[in-house]
Each structure stands twice: as C-alpha cells, then as structure tokens.
Design an enzyme around this catalytic site. Structure first.
Site, PDB file in Angstrom:
ATOM      1  N   ASP A   1       0.847  -1.189   0.000  1.00 18.96           N
ATOM      2  CA  ASP A   1       0.000   0.000   0.000  1.00 18.96           C
ATOM      3  C   ASP A   1       0.890   1.249   0.000  1.00 18.96           C
ATOM      4  OD1 ASP A   1      -2.717   1.031   2.275  1.00 18.96           O
ATOM      5  OD2 ASP A   1      -2.075   1.741   0.288  1.00 18.96           O
TER       6      ASP A   1
ATOM      7  N   HIS B   1       3.119   3.455  -9.151  1.00 15.65           N
ATOM      8  CA  HIS B   1       2.968   2.025  -9.499  1.00 15.65           C
ATOM      9  C   HIS B   1       4.255   1.528 -10.170  1.00 15.65           C
ATOM     10  CE1 HIS B   1      -1.062   2.277  -8.222  1.00 15.65           C
ATOM     11  NE2 HIS B   1      -1.510   2.962  -9.259  1.00 15.65           N
TER      12      HIS B   1
ATOM     13  N   LEU C   1      10.488 -21.010  -4.040  1.00 19.52           N
ATOM     14  CA  LEU C   1       9.535 -20.039  -3.479  1.00 19.52           C
ATOM     15  C   LEU C   1       8.207 -20.082  -4.258  1.00 19.52           C
ATOM     16  CD1 LEU C   1       9.126 -17.342  -1.690  1.00 19.52           C
ATOM     17  CD2 LEU C   1       9.651 -16.151  -3.836  1.00 19.52           C
TER      18      LEU C   1
HETATM   19  C1  LIG Z   1       1.141 -13.121 -11.812  1.00 23.68           C
HETATM   20  C2  LIG Z   1       1.009 -11.611 -11.657  1.00 23.68           C
HETATM   21  C3  LIG Z   1       2.145 -10.872 -12.328  1.00 23.68           C
HETATM   22  O1  LIG Z   1      -0.235 -11.298 -12.254  1.00 23.68           O
HETATM   23  C4  LIG Z   1      -0.903 -10.158 -11.885  1.00 23.68           C
HETATM   24  C5  LIG Z   1      -1.960  -9.762 -12.707  1.00 23.68           C
HETATM   25  C6  LIG Z   1      -2.683  -8.598 -12.403  1.00 23.68           C
HETATM   26  C7  LIG Z   1      -2.314  -7.823 -11.339  1.00 23.68           C
HETATM   27  C8  LIG Z   1      -3.006  -6.477 -11.154  1.00 23.68           C
HETATM   28  N1  LIG Z   1      -3.593  -6.519  -9.851  1.00 23.68           N
HETATM   29  C9  LIG Z   1      -4.674  -7.470  -9.652  1.00 23.68           C
HETATM   30  C10 LIG Z   1      -5.931  -6.927 -10.252  1.00 23.68           C
HETATM   31  C11 LIG Z   1      -6.281  -5.698  -9.527  1.00 23.68           C
HETATM   32  N2  LIG Z   1      -6.574  -5.821  -8.249  1.00 23.68           N
HETATM   33  O2  LIG Z   1      -6.250  -4.649 -10.114  1.00 23.68           O
HETATM   34  C12 LIG Z   1      -3.146  -5.808  -8.804  1.00 23.68           C
HETATM   35  O3  LIG Z   1      -3.156  -6.384  -7.775  1.00 23.68           O
HETATM   36  C13 LIG Z   1      -2.652  -4.419  -8.895  1.00 23.68           C
HETATM   37  C14 LIG Z   1      -3.345  -3.254  -8.602  1.00 23.68           C
HETATM   38  N3  LIG Z   1      -2.473  -2.226  -8.669  1.00 23.68           N
HETATM   39  N4  LIG Z   1      -1.267  -2.731  -9.044  1.00 23.68           N
HETATM   40  C15 LIG Z   1      -0.074  -1.855  -9.227  1.00 23.68           C
HETATM   41  C16 LIG Z   1       0.902  -2.172  -8.137  1.00 23.68           C
HETATM   42  C17 LIG Z   1       2.243  -2.349  -8.469  1.00 23.68           C
HETATM   43  C18 LIG Z   1       3.174  -2.589  -7.459  1.00 23.68           C
HETATM   44  C19 LIG Z   1       2.751  -2.689  -6.141  1.00 23.68           C
HETATM   45  C20 LIG Z   1       1.400  -2.548  -5.829  1.00 23.68           C
HETATM   46  C21 LIG Z   1       0.461  -2.289  -6.826  1.00 23.68           C
HETATM   47  C22 LIG Z   1      -1.329  -4.067  -9.181  1.00 23.68           C
HETATM   48  C23 LIG Z   1      -0.240  -4.971  -9.409  1.00 23.68           C
HETATM   49  C24 LIG Z   1       0.218  -5.733  -8.327  1.00 23.68           C
HETATM   50  C25 LIG Z   1       1.268  -6.647  -8.513  1.00 23.68           C
HETATM   51  C26 LIG Z   1       1.823  -6.808  -9.759  1.00 23.68           C
HETATM   52  S1  LIG Z   1       3.087  -7.863 -10.252  1.00 23.68           S
HETATM   53  C27 LIG Z   1       2.990  -7.353 -11.864  1.00 23.68           C
HETATM   54  C28 LIG Z   1       2.060  -6.397 -11.995  1.00 23.68           C
HETATM   55  C29 LIG Z   1       1.362  -6.056 -10.825  1.00 23.68           C
HETATM   56  C30 LIG Z   1       0.336  -5.111 -10.659  1.00 23.68           C
HETATM   57  C31 LIG Z   1      -1.315  -8.240 -10.474  1.00 23.68           C
HETATM   58  C32 LIG Z   1      -0.574  -9.410 -10.763  1.00 23.68           C
END
Ligand SMILES: CC(C)Oc1ccc(CN(CCC(N)=O)C(=O)c2cnn(Cc3ccccc3)c2-c2ccc3sccc3c2)cc1
Length: 248
Positions: free
Chosen positions: A28, A45, A139
């Site tokens: 967060d 992000h 992991l």
């Molecule tokens: C296997 C993996 C790679 O697949 C994924 C497919 C879709 C998502 C997108 N996602 C889920 C859908 C939703 N809730 O929007 C999020 O959680 C979300 C919402 N904001 N951010 C930016 C953010 C970036 C960094 C830290 C926090 C937030 C992210 C997010 C989270 C982790 C990661 S890791 C690569 C991209 C990414 C994006 C996630 C993983």
C-alpha cells in the site's frame, strides 16, 4: 537481576536459520508516494514494481516457502480509467521481464482470487507464467488478483455444501482443515508474518481465515520506499517476538 539468556536477547541481525515460512504483504502507498513527489500516480505504481522485484529476490535468497502479494487498491472502478489501463499492462511487462529469472530461481507463480475482470492479454500472461512454473519447487510467489477474503469464504462454504449434497462429504467430516482445503490458499500454509506498508493498520478483507495466528508488522514506509532491508527489519522483529514468546 534477570539475566538475558541468548534465547531472550533482542537480536538486531537476521537469524537465517529461523525465517518465517510464509510472508504475506499488503502493498500500500504507491499513490501517496507519487503525490508526495508531485508525480502522477502511475509513477508510484512503476516504482512499486521495482520494490516487488527487490522483495521477491530477497525472499528467494532467504529461502522463504511462500510470499503472497496483495496490491491493496481501492476498488479499480474508483480509479481513473487511464490508471487502470496502465496497471493492467504491468503484469505482462513484469512477466515478460522477470519470468526467465523466476524460472531460473525455481520460483512457482500462483494466484488467488479471480482472473475475471483482467483484460485478455493480462489473463494470458498470468496463465502462461503459472503454467511455465507449475513444477518448480522453490519459493511460491502468490499474487492476489481481484481477491476478497469474505467472498473466498463464501465460495468455500458453497462448494462444501455442494459436496455434502452430492454425498462427497459428510457434515461430521467438516473441520478447520476441511475449510482450509476449500480456500484459494489450499496450496500454501498460513502466513507466519503479515506486513502492511503506508501506516494503515487494517486487514482490508485479506486472508482473514488464514491469518488467525499470524504476526502483524506495520510500517509507515510507503510501498515504493520498502526494500530488502525493510523486509529484513520486519523479519528480525518477527524473530524477536517469537524469541520472547516462543519458549514457555
Ligand atoms: C502473476 C502476476 C504478475 O499477475 C498479476 C496480474 C494482475 C495484477 C493487477 N492486480 C490485480 C488486479 C487488480 N486488483 O487490479 C493488482 O493487484 C494491482 C493493482 N495495482 N497494481 C499496481 C501495483 C504495483 C506494485 C505494487 C502494488 C500495486 C497491481 C499490481 C500488483 C502486482 C503486480 S506484479 C505485476 C504487476 C502487478 C500489478 C497483479 C498481478
């Protein structure tokens, strides 16, 4: 005078022989980090992605069993469409860039929650990375996608009822282990340590059943400010607590 035995001594260095098996992180603070610097939210992000890489690398080095990452995000529909569009491109970029490293490091990529709501391209990238790493034994890198703990429990109750109705399960068999087996996290053990960044001290409907016995570590650091040493600090604090209350 109470002598501080080794057991009770506060450590300020990481004990590599006693790291938590499963760490769950609520990531967060990306937006706040950007705002603090007068940058657009998407810059937060982008920086947050670098932190994910640092934390995953450290988790591999420390030989954790599992790392679950949850992007605490006020529901997507509250975000400006441009930001959602940017976010949904991140996963395929992340996987295109790091999947070879993850495979090299024997990392298994898994997800909890629903793919629906993800754009087709994102869904394909995720499914491909899960498929490509499914036999890895290092992991478990677990991402929460459109995940909510209460709906996870509703889904579990529904499929338990279906199995009872179809006589695949009897009511007497239902115990805490059965409930755990019906949750999305059936493939990993409960988190030993839950970390949440950016100063919020809330669970936000995350792993409610699974964290019954977890240690919680809250840090004011915003996600983009988090790094390997911040992860080490959280684990050292975890170890000190276990040391203080571990023994009888
Ligand atoms: C296997 C993996 C790679 O697949 C994924 C497919 C879709 C998502 C997108 N996602 C889920 C859908 C939703 N809730 O929007 C999020 O959680 C979300 C919402 N904001 N951010 C930016 C953010 C970036 C960094 C830290 C926090 C937030 C992210 C997010 C989270 C982790 C990661 S890791 C690569 C991209 C990414 C994006 C996630 C993983």
């Amino acid at each position: 005078m109470r002598f501080k035995t080794k057991k009770n001594q506060e450590q300020n260095s990481l004990d590599l022989t006693n790291v938590p098996k499963h760490v769950a992180i609520i990531m967060d603070g990306n937006g706040r980090w950007a705002k603090k610097r007068g940058l657009p939210r998407v810059a937060g992000h982008r920086e947050g992605m670098k932190t994910i890489k640092k934390v995953v690398e450290r988790a591999v080095e420390l030989e954790l069993d599992a790392l679950t990452l949850y992007a605490f995000s006020t529901e997507n529909w509250k975000r400006p469409p441009k930001e959602v569009e940017f976010i949904m491109k991140l996963p395929s970029q992340f996987l295109d860039t790091y999947l070879p490293d993850l495979i090299q490091n024997n990392v298994r990529v898994t997800t909890i929650g629903h793919y629906d709501g993800l754009p087709e391209l994102t869904k394909q990238a995720v499914q491909y990375s899960v498929e490509q790493t499914k036999n890895n034994t290092g992991l478990v890198l677990n991402f929460a996608l459109n995940y909510g703990s209460r709906s996870e429990i509703v889904d579990a109750v529904k499929s338990i009822c279906e199995d009872v109705q179809s006589n695949n399960l009897s009511v007497e068999d239902i115990d805490e282990g059965i409930i755990s087996d019906y949750l999305y996290t059936r493939h990993i053990q409960d988190p030993d340590l839950v970390i949440r960044t950016s100063g919020e001290q809330r669970l936000s409907n995350y792993l409610l059943w699974q964290v019954a016995y977890s240690e919680f570590y809250f840090t004011e650091k915003l996600w983009p400010e988090f790094d390997q040493s911040a992860l080490d600090e959280a684990i050292i604090e975890f170890q000190n607590r276990k040391r203080r209350f571990g023994g009888l």
